[in-house]
Design a protein around this motif. Structure first.
Motif, PDB file in Angstrom:
ATOM      1  N   GLU A   1      29.407 -33.596  12.290  1.00  0.00           N
ATOM      2  CA  GLU A   1      29.097 -34.300  13.526  1.00  0.00           C
ATOM      3  C   GLU A   1      29.502 -35.769  13.430  1.00  0.00           C
ATOM      4  O   GLU A   1      29.282 -36.411  12.412  1.00  0.00           O
ATOM      5  CB  GLU A   1      27.586 -34.210  13.752  1.00  0.00           C
ATOM      6  CG  GLU A   1      27.200 -34.391  15.189  1.00  0.00           C
ATOM      7  CD  GLU A   1      25.734 -34.048  15.407  1.00  0.00           C
ATOM      8  OE1 GLU A   1      24.891 -34.759  14.854  1.00  0.00           O
ATOM      9  OE2 GLU A   1      25.459 -33.085  16.145  1.00  0.00           O
ATOM     10  N   ARG A   2      30.108 -36.263  14.478  1.00  0.00           N
ATOM     11  CA  ARG A   2      30.421 -37.699  14.544  1.00  0.00           C
ATOM     12  C   ARG A   2      29.649 -38.274  15.715  1.00  0.00           C
ATOM     13  O   ARG A   2      29.766 -37.804  16.849  1.00  0.00           O
ATOM     14  CB  ARG A   2      31.912 -37.898  14.778  1.00  0.00           C
ATOM     15  CG  ARG A   2      32.760 -37.428  13.608  1.00  0.00           C
ATOM     16  CD  ARG A   2      34.193 -37.191  14.048  1.00  0.00           C
ATOM     17  NE  ARG A   2      34.861 -38.405  14.489  1.00  0.00           N
ATOM     18  CZ  ARG A   2      35.597 -38.502  15.597  1.00  0.00           C
ATOM     19  NH1 ARG A   2      35.760 -37.469  16.401  1.00  0.00           N
ATOM     20  NH2 ARG A   2      36.186 -39.627  15.922  1.00  0.00           N
TER      21      ARG A   2
ATOM     22  N   LEU B   1      26.664 -44.881   8.590  1.00  0.00           N
ATOM     23  CA  LEU B   1      27.277 -45.765   9.585  1.00  0.00           C
ATOM     24  C   LEU B   1      28.511 -46.338   8.887  1.00  0.00           C
ATOM     25  O   LEU B   1      28.473 -47.405   8.287  1.00  0.00           O
ATOM     26  CB  LEU B   1      26.273 -46.857   9.971  1.00  0.00           C
ATOM     27  CG  LEU B   1      26.713 -47.926  10.962  1.00  0.00           C
ATOM     28  CD1 LEU B   1      27.182 -47.320  12.274  1.00  0.00           C
ATOM     29  CD2 LEU B   1      25.575 -48.907  11.208  1.00  0.00           C
ATOM     30  N   HIS B   2      29.607 -45.562   8.931  1.00  0.00           N
ATOM     31  CA  HIS B   2      30.716 -45.868   8.028  1.00  0.00           C
ATOM     32  C   HIS B   2      31.709 -46.860   8.591  1.00  0.00           C
ATOM     33  O   HIS B   2      32.468 -47.479   7.847  1.00  0.00           O
ATOM     34  CB  HIS B   2      31.440 -44.574   7.614  1.00  0.00           C
ATOM     35  CG  HIS B   2      32.056 -43.843   8.773  1.00  0.00           C
ATOM     36  ND1 HIS B   2      33.292 -44.123   9.246  1.00  0.00           N
ATOM     37  CD2 HIS B   2      31.553 -42.851   9.562  1.00  0.00           C
ATOM     38  CE1 HIS B   2      33.557 -43.330  10.283  1.00  0.00           C
ATOM     39  NE2 HIS B   2      32.522 -42.554  10.487  1.00  0.00           N
ATOM     40  N   SER B   3      31.750 -47.008   9.934  1.00  0.00           N
ATOM     41  CA  SER B   3      32.716 -47.937  10.516  1.00  0.00           C
ATOM     42  C   SER B   3      32.096 -48.602  11.736  1.00  0.00           C
ATOM     43  O   SER B   3      31.186 -48.050  12.373  1.00  0.00           O
ATOM     44  CB  SER B   3      33.976 -47.212  11.000  1.00  0.00           C
ATOM     45  OG  SER B   3      34.576 -46.501   9.959  1.00  0.00           O
ATOM     46  N   LEU B   4      32.662 -49.762  12.037  1.00  0.00           N
ATOM     47  CA  LEU B   4      32.227 -50.463  13.248  1.00  0.00           C
ATOM     48  C   LEU B   4      33.454 -50.892  14.014  1.00  0.00           C
ATOM     49  O   LEU B   4      34.418 -51.376  13.418  1.00  0.00           O
ATOM     50  CB  LEU B   4      31.436 -51.731  12.882  1.00  0.00           C
ATOM     51  CG  LEU B   4      30.160 -51.580  12.052  1.00  0.00           C
ATOM     52  CD1 LEU B   4      29.628 -52.970  11.692  1.00  0.00           C
ATOM     53  CD2 LEU B   4      29.096 -50.809  12.835  1.00  0.00           C
TER      54      LEU B   4
ATOM     55  N   THR C   1      21.376 -46.535  20.789  1.00  0.00           N
ATOM     56  CA  THR C   1      21.408 -45.240  21.476  1.00  0.00           C
ATOM     57  C   THR C   1      22.678 -44.492  21.084  1.00  0.00           C
ATOM     58  O   THR C   1      23.753 -45.098  20.966  1.00  0.00           O
ATOM     59  CB  THR C   1      21.390 -45.459  23.013  1.00  0.00           C
ATOM     60  OG1 THR C   1      20.187 -46.143  23.348  1.00  0.00           O
ATOM     61  CG2 THR C   1      21.457 -44.146  23.776  1.00  0.00           C
ATOM     62  N   VAL C   2      22.538 -43.181  20.906  1.00  0.00           N
ATOM     63  CA  VAL C   2      23.713 -42.332  20.655  1.00  0.00           C
ATOM     64  C   VAL C   2      24.404 -42.139  22.009  1.00  0.00           C
ATOM     65  O   VAL C   2      23.832 -41.561  22.935  1.00  0.00           O
ATOM     66  CB  VAL C   2      23.286 -40.966  20.072  1.00  0.00           C
ATOM     67  CG1 VAL C   2      24.494 -40.047  19.904  1.00  0.00           C
ATOM     68  CG2 VAL C   2      22.545 -41.155  18.752  1.00  0.00           C
TER      69      VAL C   2
ATOM     70  N   GLY D   1      29.246 -48.199  16.930  1.00  0.00           N
ATOM     71  CA  GLY D   1      28.949 -47.868  15.540  1.00  0.00           C
ATOM     72  C   GLY D   1      29.368 -46.432  15.308  1.00  0.00           C
ATOM     73  O   GLY D   1      29.015 -45.539  16.084  1.00  0.00           O
ATOM     74  N   TRP D   2      30.155 -46.190  14.264  1.00  0.00           N
ATOM     75  CA  TRP D   2      30.688 -44.860  13.974  1.00  0.00           C
ATOM     76  C   TRP D   2      29.836 -44.239  12.871  1.00  0.00           C
ATOM     77  O   TRP D   2      29.786 -44.761  11.754  1.00  0.00           O
ATOM     78  CB  TRP D   2      32.125 -44.945  13.464  1.00  0.00           C
ATOM     79  CG  TRP D   2      33.119 -45.592  14.374  1.00  0.00           C
ATOM     80  CD1 TRP D   2      32.982 -46.743  15.087  1.00  0.00           C
ATOM     81  CD2 TRP D   2      34.457 -45.128  14.623  1.00  0.00           C
ATOM     82  NE1 TRP D   2      34.127 -47.033  15.770  1.00  0.00           N
ATOM     83  CE2 TRP D   2      35.051 -46.063  15.498  1.00  0.00           C
ATOM     84  CE3 TRP D   2      35.192 -44.031  14.188  1.00  0.00           C
ATOM     85  CZ2 TRP D   2      36.360 -45.915  15.949  1.00  0.00           C
ATOM     86  CZ3 TRP D   2      36.504 -43.888  14.630  1.00  0.00           C
ATOM     87  CH2 TRP D   2      37.070 -44.818  15.512  1.00  0.00           C
ATOM     88  N   VAL D   3      29.234 -43.098  13.198  1.00  0.00           N
ATOM     89  CA  VAL D   3      28.334 -42.454  12.231  1.00  0.00           C
ATOM     90  C   VAL D   3      28.872 -41.058  11.926  1.00  0.00           C
ATOM     91  O   VAL D   3      29.255 -40.332  12.845  1.00  0.00           O
ATOM     92  CB  VAL D   3      26.907 -42.323  12.822  1.00  0.00           C
ATOM     93  CG1 VAL D   3      25.982 -41.597  11.853  1.00  0.00           C
ATOM     94  CG2 VAL D   3      26.347 -43.698  13.180  1.00  0.00           C
TER      95      VAL D   3
END
Ligand SMILES: Cc1ncc(COP(=O)(O)O)c(C=O)c1O
Length: 387
Positions: free
Chosen positions: A285-286, A325-328, A273-274, A333-335
């Motif tokens: 947008e992040r 999904l560049h970082s965790l 879920t966002v 989860g960072w998108v």
């Protein structure tokens, strides 16, 4: 019927029709190449899914750990190969327990390992079936396929009281490295490693047969090399008898990166879920998802971009462009999404993880879905059975 929209997230989903197609295709490959399929069940760790593999024609199961073997034997599976060098009396004792209830074999890859296993099983009065692990290019475990030492190890296992020499096995894990140079295509890389894996094992089987030690089992397998596998029989009659892919049941973003599977053949997704939408200083947008390292794990691999591939939505299952999904962090989860805002807090996304096998080991149950509909639930019975 329950819908994905009602599921608490993060949740693991298996797209039923895709998984069944993956199972069928690998069994068809094994049949066409005249060898047994002994799927590696560390990918799914599920009794339900292992039973489907046997129903479709698998000759037995592969596991890595004694704890996994215990789970499958407790559920009535009769033929288990531990594709792993098993060391230590406590482990041998547990295997001995299983041997009365199922056909069990395991790997040895050193003279010392053979000595320890031989000592235990000869004093227990119960011969253990041993498959010798060979290094056919991955350089993880095993002696090199073309060395004299590998022949000597097989001979040692054969004459060792307490051990029964069954054959040889290898895992071409270097198939995950991708092309070896800019001029090599993905397909050429897969074909190169697959033919090395096959030919090196058949060459060793020939040498052993000439020494009077014909291996009953010549076992290979990784999901990437199976995509280019063609069996052959040497002039002396040696052939690959068994393949042991595991990941193929689901595929994942790494298989897509390697050119082994298409995104449409990936059956396992993470539903998330966002939980927050923010703009960065460039107006991009992040998004933040409620799934982080503890769900995706931090595995990356050849051809991956970030930690998974975001899909448009549950229905179309196509790749969401311009979203990474560049970082965790542990639970986030960072998108980043370029272009116009497309998400709101509360939206749900599905993500094909980089490495399905490690993702399956972190949730006790997984939902079987058909598009938006939940059609079943499976237990991950051997979750965390790493001992
Ligand atoms: C010994 C062994 N055999 C088979 C496999 C299955 O390979 P894959 O997951 O690529 O299908 C693995 C995977 O790690 C393995 O370690």
């Amino acid at each position: 019927m329950e819908s994905l929209l009602e599921l608490p997230t993060p949740a693991l989903l298996i797209e039923h029709s895709r998984m069944m197609r993956n199972l069928d295709r690998m069994q068809e490959l094994a049949n066409a190449q005249s060898c047994d399929l002994r799927p590696h069940t560390k990918t799914h760790k599920s009794v339900d899914l292992a039973a489907r593999q046997i129903e479709k024609g698998a000759s037995g199961l592969t596991v890595a750990k004694v704890g996994e073997a215990e789970v499958y034997v407790d559920h009535g599976f009769e033929d288990i190969f531990l594709a792993y060098a098993v060391i230590g009396e406590e482990k041998y004792r547990r295997l001995l327990n299983l041997m009365g209830r199922a056909t069990i074999s395991f790997c040895v890859d050193t003279l010392e390992g053979a000595r320890q296993a031989g000592q235990f099983f000869s004093s227990a009065g119960n011969d253990a079936s041993v498959v010798v692990e060979v290094d056919a290019g991955y350089h993880r475990c095993g002696l090199p396929w073309d060395s004299n030492e590998i022949v000597q190890l097989c001979q040692q296992v054969d004459k060792s009281p307490g051990l029964r020499f069954q054959g040889i096995m290898t895992h071409a894990g270097h198939s995950y490295k991708g092309p070896s140079s800019d001029s090599e295509t993905h397909r050429q890389a897969l074909e190169r490693v697959a033919s090395e894996e096959r030919d090196r094992m058949i060459e060793l089987a020939d040498r052993l047969a000439q020494e009077g030690l014909k291996p009953a089992v010549v076992s290979i397998g990784s999901t990437p090399t199976m995509s280019a596998f063609e069996n052959r029989t040497s002039s002396d009659g040696q052939t690959i008898t068994e393949i042991r892919p595991g990941n193929y049941i689901f595929n994942d973003a790494i298989q897509v990166g390697l050119g082994v599977a298409s995104l449409e053949e990936c059956a396992l997704t993470v539903l998330a879920t966002v939980i927050s939408v923010q703009a960065d200083s460039n107006g991009r947008e992040r998004l933040f998802l409620d799934a982080g390292k503890k769900i995706f794990t931090s595995d990356t691999g050849y051809g991956t971009d970030g930690y998974g591939t975001l899909l448009y939505n549950a229905r179309t299952m196509t790749k969401l462009p311009h979203a990474t999904l560049h970082s965790l962090s542990e639970e986030h989860g960072w998108v980043s999404v370029s272009g116009a805002a497309t998400f709101d807090v509360g939206d749900r996304v599905r993500v094909v993880p980089n490495h399905a096998c490690v993702v399956m080991n972190n949730q006790p149950q997984v939902f079987m879905v058909d598009g938006q509909d939940i059609v079943g639930k499976i237990r991950v019975d051997a979750i965390n059975r790493v001992v």
